[in-house]
Design a protein around this motif. Structure first.
Motif, PDB file in Angstrom:
ATOM      1  N   PHE A  18     -70.164  24.980  57.012  1.00  0.00           N
ATOM      2  CA  PHE A  18     -69.575  23.654  57.236  1.00  0.00           C
ATOM      3  C   PHE A  18     -70.307  22.560  56.471  1.00  0.00           C
ATOM      4  N   LYS A  20     -71.718  21.061  52.665  1.00  0.00           N
ATOM      5  CA  LYS A  20     -71.461  21.144  51.231  1.00  0.00           C
ATOM      6  C   LYS A  20     -72.338  20.145  50.494  1.00  0.00           C
ATOM      7  N   CYS A  22     -73.442  17.113  48.304  1.00  0.00           N
ATOM      8  CA  CYS A  22     -72.914  15.766  48.112  1.00  0.00           C
ATOM      9  C   CYS A  22     -72.494  15.629  46.654  1.00  0.00           C
ATOM     10  N   GLU A  32     -73.376  17.072  52.771  1.00  0.00           N
ATOM     11  CA  GLU A  32     -72.396  16.461  53.665  1.00  0.00           C
ATOM     12  C   GLU A  32     -71.972  17.479  54.709  1.00  0.00           C
ATOM     13  N   CYS A  33     -71.842  17.012  55.928  1.00  0.00           N
ATOM     14  CA  CYS A  33     -71.380  17.837  57.029  1.00  0.00           C
ATOM     15  C   CYS A  33     -69.875  17.626  57.169  1.00  0.00           C
ATOM     16  N   THR A  34     -69.099  18.716  57.085  1.00  0.00           N
ATOM     17  CA  THR A  34     -67.651  18.603  57.197  1.00  0.00           C
ATOM     18  C   THR A  34     -67.201  18.461  58.650  1.00  0.00           C
ATOM     19  N   GLY A  37     -68.917  14.410  59.177  1.00  0.00           N
ATOM     20  CA  GLY A  37     -68.815  13.482  58.054  1.00  0.00           C
ATOM     21  C   GLY A  37     -70.129  12.851  57.635  1.00  0.00           C
ATOM     22  N   HIS A  59     -73.249  14.725  65.455  1.00  0.00           N
ATOM     23  CA  HIS A  59     -72.727  16.044  65.131  1.00  0.00           C
ATOM     24  C   HIS A  59     -72.169  16.736  66.370  1.00  0.00           C
ATOM     25  N   SER A  66     -63.837  18.690  67.784  1.00  0.00           N
ATOM     26  CA  SER A  66     -63.198  19.670  66.916  1.00  0.00           C
ATOM     27  C   SER A  66     -62.767  20.900  67.707  1.00  0.00           C
TER      28      SER A  66
END
Length: 87
Positions: A18, A20, A22, A32-34, A37, A59, A66
């Motif tokens: 989760f 990726k 930046c 970045e945390c999907t 955000g 988070h 989610s």
């Protein structure tokens, strides 16, 4: 002697799917945390920076939301299938 700076590598990517890299120029040490955000640096702490982020309130709130959304979507899809099967 200066310490080596940590970067987001393939091993971390496979462990934390989760997250990726930046994409902004000049921020090669940020990820970045999907889920929530957030963008944060792993430059100095590496994996411990990720662990610290996972414990953050931002988070955890996003992760709970989610999960709740996924359950709602599943129930909605299940309900729609039952309606289609009746017709």
């Amino acid at each position: 002697m200066p310490k080596r700076k940590c970067t987001f590598n393939e091993k971390l990517q496979s462990e934390y799917t989760f997250l990726k890299k930046c994409q902004k120029p000049g921020q090669e040490y940020k990820i970045e945390c999907t889920v929530c955000g957030a963008a944060f640096s792993i430059e100095h702490g590496g994996k411990s920076d990720i662990t610290q982020h996972l414990k953050s309130e931002r988070h955890n709130i996003a992760a709970r939301a989610s999960k709740s959304q996924k359950v709602s979507n599943f129930n909605l899809q299940k309900h729609n299938l039952q309606i289609k099967n009746k017709n």
